[in-house]
Design a protein around this motif. Structure first.
Motif, PDB file in Angstrom:
ATOM      1  N   GLY A 180       0.464  -7.136 -39.932  1.00  0.00           N
ATOM      2  CA  GLY A 180       0.181  -7.479 -41.316  1.00  0.00           C
ATOM      3  C   GLY A 180      -1.095  -6.825 -41.802  1.00  0.00           C
ATOM      4  O   GLY A 180      -1.174  -6.346 -42.930  1.00  0.00           O
ATOM      5  N   GLY A 181      -2.097  -6.769 -40.914  1.00  0.00           N
ATOM      6  CA  GLY A 181      -3.348  -6.116 -41.270  1.00  0.00           C
ATOM      7  C   GLY A 181      -3.165  -4.641 -41.556  1.00  0.00           C
ATOM      8  O   GLY A 181      -3.820  -4.072 -42.442  1.00  0.00           O
ATOM      9  N   LEU A 182      -2.257  -4.001 -40.807  1.00  0.00           N
ATOM     10  CA  LEU A 182      -1.950  -2.601 -41.065  1.00  0.00           C
ATOM     11  C   LEU A 182      -1.277  -2.425 -42.415  1.00  0.00           C
ATOM     12  O   LEU A 182      -1.587  -1.481 -43.163  1.00  0.00           O
ATOM     13  CB  LEU A 182      -1.048  -2.046 -39.954  1.00  0.00           C
ATOM     14  CG  LEU A 182      -1.698  -1.772 -38.602  1.00  0.00           C
ATOM     15  CD1 LEU A 182      -0.643  -1.468 -37.562  1.00  0.00           C
ATOM     16  CD2 LEU A 182      -2.676  -0.616 -38.702  1.00  0.00           C
ATOM     17  N   ALA A 183      -0.359  -3.323 -42.735  1.00  0.00           N
ATOM     18  CA  ALA A 183       0.333  -3.232 -44.031  1.00  0.00           C
ATOM     19  C   ALA A 183      -0.651  -3.420 -45.176  1.00  0.00           C
ATOM     20  O   ALA A 183      -0.654  -2.665 -46.150  1.00  0.00           O
ATOM     21  CB  ALA A 183       1.439  -4.290 -44.101  1.00  0.00           C
ATOM     22  N   PHE A 184      -1.497  -4.453 -45.071  1.00  0.00           N
ATOM     23  CA  PHE A 184      -2.483  -4.686 -46.112  1.00  0.00           C
ATOM     24  C   PHE A 184      -3.458  -3.518 -46.217  1.00  0.00           C
ATOM     25  O   PHE A 184      -3.829  -3.087 -47.304  1.00  0.00           O
ATOM     26  CB  PHE A 184      -3.264  -5.968 -45.816  1.00  0.00           C
ATOM     27  CG  PHE A 184      -2.435  -7.217 -45.889  1.00  0.00           C
ATOM     28  CD1 PHE A 184      -1.326  -7.304 -46.712  1.00  0.00           C
ATOM     29  CD2 PHE A 184      -2.766  -8.325 -45.122  1.00  0.00           C
ATOM     30  CE1 PHE A 184      -0.560  -8.453 -46.784  1.00  0.00           C
ATOM     31  CE2 PHE A 184      -2.009  -9.487 -45.177  1.00  0.00           C
ATOM     32  CZ  PHE A 184      -0.907  -9.547 -46.015  1.00  0.00           C
ATOM     33  N   GLY A 185      -3.894  -3.016 -45.054  1.00  0.00           N
ATOM     34  CA  GLY A 185      -4.824  -1.890 -45.052  1.00  0.00           C
ATOM     35  C   GLY A 185      -4.235  -0.654 -45.695  1.00  0.00           C
ATOM     36  O   GLY A 185      -4.922   0.092 -46.398  1.00  0.00           O
ATOM     37  N   SER A 186      -2.943  -0.428 -45.456  1.00  0.00           N
ATOM     38  CA  SER A 186      -2.270   0.720 -46.052  1.00  0.00           C
ATOM     39  C   SER A 186      -2.256   0.614 -47.571  1.00  0.00           C
ATOM     40  O   SER A 186      -2.577   1.578 -48.288  1.00  0.00           O
ATOM     41  CB  SER A 186      -0.834   0.817 -45.520  1.00  0.00           C
ATOM     42  OG  SER A 186      -0.110   1.812 -46.196  1.00  0.00           O
ATOM     43  N   GLN A 187      -1.890  -0.556 -48.089  1.00  0.00           N
ATOM     44  CA  GLN A 187      -1.850  -0.747 -49.540  1.00  0.00           C
ATOM     45  C   GLN A 187      -3.241  -0.630 -50.148  1.00  0.00           C
ATOM     46  O   GLN A 187      -3.435  -0.026 -51.212  1.00  0.00           O
ATOM     47  CB  GLN A 187      -1.252  -2.120 -49.856  1.00  0.00           C
ATOM     48  CG  GLN A 187      -1.023  -2.377 -51.333  1.00  0.00           C
ATOM     49  CD  GLN A 187       0.184  -1.630 -51.872  1.00  0.00           C
ATOM     50  OE1 GLN A 187       0.883  -0.978 -51.117  1.00  0.00           O
ATOM     51  NE2 GLN A 187       0.413  -1.734 -53.162  1.00  0.00           N
ATOM     52  N   LEU A 188      -4.225  -1.217 -49.476  1.00  0.00           N
ATOM     53  CA  LEU A 188      -5.597  -1.158 -49.965  1.00  0.00           C
ATOM     54  C   LEU A 188      -6.096   0.277 -50.006  1.00  0.00           C
ATOM     55  O   LEU A 188      -6.735   0.711 -50.971  1.00  0.00           O
ATOM     56  CB  LEU A 188      -6.497  -2.009 -49.067  1.00  0.00           C
ATOM     57  CG  LEU A 188      -7.994  -1.984 -49.378  1.00  0.00           C
ATOM     58  CD1 LEU A 188      -8.260  -2.533 -50.770  1.00  0.00           C
ATOM     59  CD2 LEU A 188      -8.771  -2.779 -48.333  1.00  0.00           C
ATOM     60  N   GLY A 189      -5.805   1.042 -48.956  1.00  0.00           N
ATOM     61  CA  GLY A 189      -6.259   2.428 -48.901  1.00  0.00           C
ATOM     62  C   GLY A 189      -5.675   3.267 -50.018  1.00  0.00           C
ATOM     63  O   GLY A 189      -6.376   4.077 -50.640  1.00  0.00           O
ATOM     64  N   GLN A 190      -4.381   3.098 -50.294  1.00  0.00           N
ATOM     65  CA  GLN A 190      -3.755   3.848 -51.378  1.00  0.00           C
ATOM     66  C   GLN A 190      -4.395   3.500 -52.723  1.00  0.00           C
ATOM     67  O   GLN A 190      -4.651   4.373 -53.548  1.00  0.00           O
ATOM     68  CB  GLN A 190      -2.259   3.536 -51.417  1.00  0.00           C
ATOM     69  CG  GLN A 190      -1.491   4.027 -50.196  1.00  0.00           C
ATOM     70  CD  GLN A 190      -0.042   3.575 -50.234  1.00  0.00           C
ATOM     71  OE1 GLN A 190       0.576   3.544 -51.289  1.00  0.00           O
ATOM     72  NE2 GLN A 190       0.500   3.199 -49.092  1.00  0.00           N
TER      73      GLN A 190
END
Length: 469
Positions: A180-190
């Motif tokens: 989940g942290g990876l998914a959130f991090g991906s969205q945040l980074g974009q």
């Protein structure tokens, strides 16, 4: 990019389960058999289904980053890497001449502002940032804003599992959290990668994103913004610098304001709720292999099933935030207008351009909606500006700025609609609340300073006896 915070996705979405032999069982309405504890199936809770889900999630997130580097609900290492990838190698470094131009513009703006407000200069330094600098310097504040959202969503998924599923999945919850942290991090980074290309100053979206007391402008973005306007870039730079340092005066010398603004965003995030009955319904009949196909996932997300439900707590927090942001922006606009006066002929047009940029929901507003789940558009900026203008005219600069002495003295949403009563009270409507607001402001600052000094003295020799280490 999804229009919901972090592109909400549900790791519990799974296909219709089948009994051996291909017949549909009564668990068709129970993705993973988790929501009812597996009672609908002959074999009860099926651990293999959880393993299948973990495998699919692992395939989805493979290559995005190393889970071991994550601490907390969002993988910020992934966020920074993806944001920097969006920015690429085309980021123009700040030259000595550019830094000097920004410093000179801010210095000139500070001199002009001295006559327009009683609040003294708040910025202790003025800097020119690249997009990468903005990303690095504002990330601590984004962590504060985004963590409550991620924590809420992560906790929701876990809370829906029945007890036997929780017991079985206990050792694997860490893996789910990291995914989940990876998914959130991906969205945040974009989102941050896009926003870093657009912002003009550290306070461009109305929030105090940068370090305390640091006035920052982004010259590359300012140049691109200036290209479509019929004014000299140097004039636009001074105008934007005036807005930036005016924000700094307010956030630095009104000690409760920063916490009040960021706290309202946090309260909004904590109020997020999901409609799990709709999620369960949407999960029926999904092909199990579709979860590993990004396009299928995007199609599922676009149906709106995973959008958070607005709660009364969120509505209250949103109204507080919108009113406070409108008051901040309205005050800044009035003060800057008075400060630049006829010195910048294009100031009026620039103010209108920035109002329209915000009202139409530019990249900053859209990105913030994606990250935190709310539209950062203070709809009452015009009303707030009109109120501060009338207060300035009828009550004077000192009483106007003294209103910031305490949050209880500020006008509320109703006052923005009908400001007459508020102004009457301010200029002498029979209450003592506004008798000497400047004295109240000085008293508040003195009290805050005393508390900070006491904390410093108390921590000088380490924890006091009996305190936690």
């Amino acid at each position: 990019m999804s229009d919901t915070p972090f592109g909400f996705s549900n790791p519990d979405d799974d296909p219709e389960r089948k009994k051996p032999g291909g017949e549909s069982g009564s668990s068709a309405n129970d993705p993973f058999g988790f929501l009812t504890g597996g009672a609908g199936g002959a074999g009860g809770f099926d651990p293999s289904q959880l393993g299948q889900m973990l495998s699919q999630l692992g395939a989805m997130f493979s290559g995005m980053g190393q889970p071991g580097s994550q601490s907390g609900p969002v993988n910020y290492d992934v966020a920074k890497r993806l944001a920097r990838q969006q920015l690429g190698s085309s980021v123009t470094p700040v030259t000595e001449g550019t830094q000097r131009a920004v410093t000179d513009a801010a210095h000139l703006a500070e001199l002009w502002l001295d006559a327009a407000t009683t609040l003294p200069a708040g910025a202790t330094k003025t800097v020119a940032w690249t997009a990468n600098d903005w990303l690095e310097e504002t990330l601590p504040t984004w962590k504060r804003l985004c963590d409550p959202v991620a924590e809420q969503i992560s906790g929701m998924w876990t809370s829906t599992l029945p007890e036997e599923a929780k017991q079985f999945a206990g050792p694997m919850m860490g893996m789910l959290s990291q995914m989940g942290g990876l998914a959130f991090g991906s969205q945040l980074g974009q989102a941050l990668g896009q926003l870093a290309k657009e912002v003009l100053t550290s306070t461009d979206i109305g929030l105090p994103l940068g370090p305390d007391g640091t006035a920052a402008l982004l010259p590359t973005a300012v140049s691109e913004f200036s290209a479509g306007l019929e004014r000299p870039e140097s004039e636009i730079l001074v105008y934007l610098a005036a807005r930036e340092v005016a924000h700094q005066r307010l956030f630095v010398h009104v000690p409760w304001l920063r916490q009040q603004v960021l706290g309202a965003v946090e309260d909004y995030a904590r109020g997020i709720r999901m409609d799990f009955s709709a999620i369960e319904e949407a999960a029926q009949g999904i092909d199990p292999m579709s979860l590993s196909d990004p396009s299928k996932l995007e199609e599922l997300l676009s149906q709106g099933t995973f959008e958070p439900q607005t709660t009364p707590e969120q509505k209250a927090a949103l109204e507080r935030l919108e009113t406070l942001l409108a008051l901040i922006e309205g005050w800044v606009e009035v003060v800057v207008t008075d400060a630049v006066g006829d010195r910048l002929p294009g100031a009026g047009a620039l103010a209108e351009t920035l109002r329209r940029r915000r009202a139409t929901g530019g990249p900053a507003e859209q990105t913030f909606a994606t990250l935190v789940g709310l539209e950062l558009r203070p709809r009452k900026v015009r009303e707030a500006t009109a109120l501060w203008r009338r207060v300035t005219t009828d009550a004077g600069i000192e009483k106007r700025d003294g209103v910031w002495a305490h949050p209880d003295l500020l006008p509320d949403s109703a006052d923005l609609d009908t400001p007459a009563a508020f102004i009457d009270t301010l200029i002498g409507g029979g209450t003592t609340a506004f008798d000497d607001p400047l004295a109240q402001l000085a008293e508040t600052e003195a009290r805050e300073k005393l508390e900070r000094d006491q904390k410093t003295e108390g921590s000088g020799d380490g924890p006091a006896k009996g305190d936690d280490a």
